[in-house]
Design an enzyme around this catalytic site. Structure first.
Site, mmCIF file in Angstrom:
data_model
loop_
_atom_site.group_PDB
_atom_site.id
_atom_site.type_symbol
_atom_site.label_atom_id
_atom_site.label_comp_id
_atom_site.label_asym_id
_atom_site.label_seq_id
_atom_site.Cartn_x
_atom_site.Cartn_y
_atom_site.Cartn_z
ATOM 1 N N THR A 133 70.601 90.036 127.103
ATOM 2 C CA THR A 133 71.975 90.490 126.862
ATOM 3 C C THR A 133 72.480 91.368 127.999
ATOM 4 O OG1 THR A 133 73.259 91.949 125.418
ATOM 5 C CG2 THR A 133 70.920 92.366 125.505
ATOM 6 N N ASP A 134 73.798 91.430 128.147
ATOM 7 C CA ASP A 134 74.389 92.348 129.140
ATOM 8 C C ASP A 134 74.239 93.806 128.709
ATOM 9 O OD1 ASP A 134 76.262 92.415 127.055
ATOM 10 O OD2 ASP A 134 77.989 91.924 128.318
ATOM 11 N N GLU A 135 73.893 94.025 127.427
ATOM 12 C CA GLU A 135 73.815 95.407 126.939
ATOM 13 C C GLU A 135 72.688 96.196 127.604
ATOM 14 O OE1 GLU A 135 74.444 96.148 122.816
ATOM 15 O OE2 GLU A 135 75.812 94.460 122.587
ATOM 16 N N TYR A 159 68.677 98.713 120.029
ATOM 17 C CA TYR A 159 68.695 97.261 120.290
ATOM 18 C C TYR A 159 68.602 96.970 121.784
ATOM 19 C CZ TYR A 159 70.771 92.731 121.399
ATOM 20 O OH TYR A 159 71.005 91.503 121.948
ATOM 21 N N LYS A 163 65.654 95.141 124.056
ATOM 22 C CA LYS A 163 65.859 93.941 124.878
ATOM 23 C C LYS A 163 65.502 94.242 126.332
ATOM 24 C CE LYS A 163 67.301 90.425 123.907
ATOM 25 N NZ LYS A 163 66.674 89.164 123.376
ATOM 26 N N ASN A 189 78.873 86.715 122.524
ATOM 27 C CA ASN A 189 79.198 85.348 122.105
ATOM 28 C C ASN A 189 80.017 85.368 120.822
ATOM 29 O OD1 ASN A 189 76.592 83.059 123.047
ATOM 30 N ND2 ASN A 189 77.084 84.967 124.043
ATOM 31 N N PRO A 214 87.462 96.859 109.416
ATOM 32 C CA PRO A 214 86.943 98.096 110.006
ATOM 33 C C PRO A 214 86.902 98.035 111.530
ATOM 34 C CG PRO A 214 85.149 96.783 109.089
ATOM 35 C CD PRO A 214 86.411 96.040 108.800
HETATM 36 P P1 NAD Z 1 70.708 85.926 115.426
HETATM 37 O O1 NAD Z 1 70.366 87.223 114.770
HETATM 38 O O2 NAD Z 1 71.844 85.113 114.900
HETATM 39 O O3 NAD Z 1 69.430 84.970 115.443
HETATM 40 C C1 NAD Z 1 68.128 85.436 115.659
HETATM 41 C C2 NAD Z 1 67.147 84.408 115.087
HETATM 42 O O4 NAD Z 1 65.814 84.857 115.392
HETATM 43 C C3 NAD Z 1 67.247 84.240 113.570
HETATM 44 O O5 NAD Z 1 67.285 82.863 113.236
HETATM 45 C C4 NAD Z 1 65.961 84.881 113.053
HETATM 46 O O6 NAD Z 1 65.483 84.291 111.847
HETATM 47 C C5 NAD Z 1 65.009 84.649 114.219
HETATM 48 N N1 NAD Z 1 63.890 85.595 114.270
HETATM 49 C C6 NAD Z 1 63.952 86.955 114.157
HETATM 50 N N2 NAD Z 1 62.718 87.475 114.231
HETATM 51 C C7 NAD Z 1 61.840 86.443 114.417
HETATM 52 C C8 NAD Z 1 60.437 86.345 114.609
HETATM 53 N N3 NAD Z 1 59.655 87.446 114.595
HETATM 54 N N4 NAD Z 1 59.889 85.127 114.800
HETATM 55 C C9 NAD Z 1 60.672 83.994 114.801
HETATM 56 N N5 NAD Z 1 61.999 84.037 114.611
HETATM 57 C C10 NAD Z 1 62.590 85.251 114.428
HETATM 58 O O7 NAD Z 1 70.927 86.302 116.958
HETATM 59 P P2 NAD Z 1 71.847 85.605 118.077
HETATM 60 O O8 NAD Z 1 73.139 86.315 118.113
HETATM 61 O O9 NAD Z 1 71.794 84.148 117.919
HETATM 62 O O10 NAD Z 1 71.035 86.022 119.391
HETATM 63 C C11 NAD Z 1 69.989 85.200 119.894
HETATM 64 C C12 NAD Z 1 69.431 85.823 121.162
HETATM 65 O O11 NAD Z 1 70.454 85.957 122.145
HETATM 66 C C13 NAD Z 1 68.858 87.232 120.965
HETATM 67 O O12 NAD Z 1 67.701 87.353 121.752
HETATM 68 C C14 NAD Z 1 69.963 88.146 121.477
HETATM 69 O O13 NAD Z 1 69.426 89.338 121.980
HETATM 70 C C15 NAD Z 1 70.556 87.298 122.578
HETATM 71 N N6 NAD Z 1 71.980 87.532 122.877
HETATM 72 C C16 NAD Z 1 72.907 87.523 121.876
HETATM 73 C C17 NAD Z 1 74.261 87.682 122.187
HETATM 74 C C18 NAD Z 1 75.327 87.644 121.128
HETATM 75 O O14 NAD Z 1 76.497 87.899 121.426
HETATM 76 N N7 NAD Z 1 75.027 87.302 119.892
HETATM 77 C C19 NAD Z 1 74.645 87.899 123.516
HETATM 78 C C20 NAD Z 1 73.655 87.908 124.515
HETATM 79 C C21 NAD Z 1 72.331 87.714 124.181
HETATM 80 O O1 TDX Z 2 82.895 96.265 111.906
HETATM 81 C C1 TDX Z 2 82.880 96.373 113.140
HETATM 82 N N1 TDX Z 2 83.895 97.041 113.780
HETATM 83 C C2 TDX Z 2 83.920 97.238 115.140
HETATM 84 O O2 TDX Z 2 84.848 97.852 115.678
HETATM 85 C C3 TDX Z 2 81.810 95.812 113.942
HETATM 86 C C4 TDX Z 2 80.668 95.081 113.289
HETATM 87 C C5 TDX Z 2 81.861 96.005 115.300
HETATM 88 N N2 TDX Z 2 82.871 96.708 115.898
HETATM 89 C C6 TDX Z 2 82.889 96.866 117.363
HETATM 90 C C7 TDX Z 2 81.602 97.323 118.005
HETATM 91 C C8 TDX Z 2 81.622 96.612 119.341
HETATM 92 O O3 TDX Z 2 82.340 97.364 120.298
HETATM 93 O O4 TDX Z 2 83.134 95.562 117.885
HETATM 94 C C9 TDX Z 2 82.376 95.318 119.065
HETATM 95 C C10 TDX Z 2 81.475 94.127 118.832
HETATM 96 O O5 TDX Z 2 80.499 94.508 117.882
HETATM 97 P P1 TDX Z 2 79.323 93.520 117.408
HETATM 98 O O6 TDX Z 2 79.928 92.262 116.925
HETATM 99 O O7 TDX Z 2 78.422 94.290 116.521
HETATM 100 O O8 TDX Z 2 78.639 93.176 118.807
HETATM 101 P P2 TDX Z 2 77.967 94.092 119.950
HETATM 102 O O9 TDX Z 2 77.537 95.395 119.416
HETATM 103 O O10 TDX Z 2 78.938 94.137 121.108
HETATM 104 O O11 TDX Z 2 76.680 93.203 120.321
HETATM 105 C C11 TDX Z 2 76.770 91.770 120.391
HETATM 106 O O12 TDX Z 2 76.908 91.324 121.727
HETATM 107 C C12 TDX Z 2 75.795 91.478 122.579
HETATM 108 C C13 TDX Z 2 75.541 91.125 119.752
HETATM 109 O O13 TDX Z 2 75.416 91.595 118.419
HETATM 110 C C14 TDX Z 2 74.305 91.414 120.565
HETATM 111 O O14 TDX Z 2 73.193 90.733 120.011
HETATM 112 C C15 TDX Z 2 74.529 90.938 121.977
HETATM 113 O O15 TDX Z 2 73.427 91.278 122.787
#
Ligand code: NAD
Ligand code: TDX
Length: 350
Positions: A133-135, A159, A163, A189, A214
């Site tokens: 992640t970019d975080e 988190y 990562k 995403n 919220p």
């Molecule tokens: P998600 O929470 O939707 O999915 C995570 C999946 O991992 C789930 O299906 C869960 O059951 C599985 N999992 C968790 N622990 C496990 C374990 N111990 N063994 C096997 N499976 C396990 O998350 P996502 O948003 O799809 O993110 C996927 C990946 O991409 C993560 O590594 C996250 O850090 C990274 N990522 C997410 C975003 C984003 O915006 N969502 C952005 C950049 C990177």
């Molecule tokens: O109820 C809310 N209100 C609000 O203002 C929630 C859930 C979030 N937020 C804000 C927090 C963040 O600035 O919105 C922004 C996005 O929040 P999230 O959807 O929780 O995402 P973020 O914390 O940015 O992280 C996501 O992007 C990077 C993914 O959850 C991560 O897994 C990924 O690495």
């Protein structure tokens, strides 16, 4: 590559990757523990596919993972399994260390053992792709700067720290043991099958039901949004064409404040499903206590992946958001049970 193991393939991004790889004709093995955020419903489109196999299991189970790698003669691993929600990491960091740090370590050990047993082209062509992640880069000021692949790591939340730790482990397994790894760090995403605790799906569903929306703090925080199918395309490019040992930043070139995102969702739903009394949904916006340690802004410079791998984001934020809103309107079968099951848990900090 004909045999690819996708960890976390029942999650949001993982399932998009699995759908893409299966459609492209790869043999795909999904390994997923099915935690609260993983569901087989997200893999419905590939359920009947002859080139897909689902295995329920933990990335930390080294013996099981080793046997699976050998049995399926895996040529590439895409590691997406993780705990992914920042708010949950603030409330309970332990499982983030367990899964993201120790789980990645145990997976690396199983993969390293397997890779060492390979010979010739099989050994040379093998790849371990770590999806991050970019975080990990931390907090950017509102008005300047972008994350490049050279930006120093400065994670702010449990988190992002977990990562960052996993990224360091993956690089160390490359430098020390020669494991052929590639890494990618992506921005926020959004799209279909996004678990409804994250901002965009939470706001779509609350707004649909006329509930408060919220927004943390003043809604000024900025994220760089990428449609999930564009991310899946980038991940395929990194796995198949990325240079060993390199990392690639992936982003949407679509920075928006959280309030802009929430208001765009309100407007899209007002057009599609006006509230019965005609109230504009922007009136539902509720400013709530901010997330502790809330990073102000994330913004990705994705020039490297564009230049070296020819990937560019193809879906604008406006188009992607419209597709996402329409998908949630059409797919209550997917999100309805999840909302019901997790109704007792806090979805969002509000
Ligand atoms: P998600 O929470 O939707 O999915 C995570 C999946 O991992 C789930 O299906 C869960 O059951 C599985 N999992 C968790 N622990 C496990 C374990 N111990 N063994 C096997 N499976 C396990 O998350 P996502 O948003 O799809 O993110 C996927 C990946 O991409 C993560 O590594 C996250 O850090 C990274 N990522 C997410 C975003 C984003 O915006 N969502 C952005 C950049 C990177
Ligand atoms: O109820 C809310 N209100 C609000 O203002 C929630 C859930 C979030 N937020 C804000 C927090 C963040 O600035 O919105 C922004 C996005 O929040 P999230 O959807 O929780 O995402 P973020 O914390 O940015 O992280 C996501 O992007 C990077 C993914 O959850 C991560 O897994 C990924 O690495």
């Amino acid at each position: 590559m004909s045999a690819i193991l996708v960890t976390g393939g029942a999650g949001f991004i993982g399932s998009a990757v699995v759908r893409r790889l299966v459609a492209a004709g790869h043999h795909v093995v999904t390994l997923d523990k099915l935690t609260y955020s993983g569901t087989r419903a997200s893999l419905r489109d590939v359920e009947q596919a002859a080139n897909h196999r689902f295995v329920e299991g933990d990335i930390g189970d080294q013996a099981m993972v080793g046997a699976l790698l050998r049995e399926e003669r895996i040529e590439g691993v895409m590691h997406l399994a993780a705990e992914s929600h920042v708010d949950r990491s603030i409330d309970g960091p332990g499982v983030f260390i367990e899964t993201n740090v120790l789980g990645t370590y145990r997976l690396l050990q199983a993969v390293l053992d397997y890779w060492r047993s390979l010979e010739g082209a099989q050994r040379d062509n093998f790849r371990f792709h770590h999806i991050s992640t970019d975080e990990v880069f931390g907090d950017l000021p509102f008005d300047s700067g972008f994350f490049t692949e050279e930006t120093p790591y400065a994670p702010s939340s449990p988190y992002s720290a977990s990562k960052a730790a996993s990224d360091h482990l993956v690089r160390a397994w490359h430098h020390t043991y020669g494991l052929p790894v590639v890494l990618s760090n992506c921005s926020n995403n959004y799209g279909p099958y996004h678990f409804p605790e994250k901002l965009i799906p939470l706001v779509i569903l609350n707004a649909l039901e006329g509930k408060p929306l919220p927004v943390y703090g003043k809604g000024e925080n900025v994220r760089d949004w990428l449609f999930v199918e564009d991310h899946a395309a980038a991940l395929e490019a990194v796995l198949t064409r990325g240079a060993v040992g390199e990392s690639y930043n992936v982003g949407g070139r679509a920075e928006r404040t959280n309030l802009q995102v929430v208001e765009a969702i309100c407007d899209a739903l007002d057009v599609r499903r006006p509230l019965p009394d005609g109230t504009p949904r922007r009136a539902l916006v509720t400013f709530v206590t901010d997330r502790p340690g809330h990073d102000r802004r994330y913004a990705i410079d994705c020039a490297k992946i564009e230049r070296e791998l020819g990937w560019v984001p193809s879906v604008s934020f406006e188009e992607g958001l419209a597709r996402t809103v329409d998908w949630y309107l059409d797919n209550e079968w997917w999100w309805g049970p999840l909302r019901a099951r997790y109704a007792g848990e806090r979805l969002g900090r509000g």
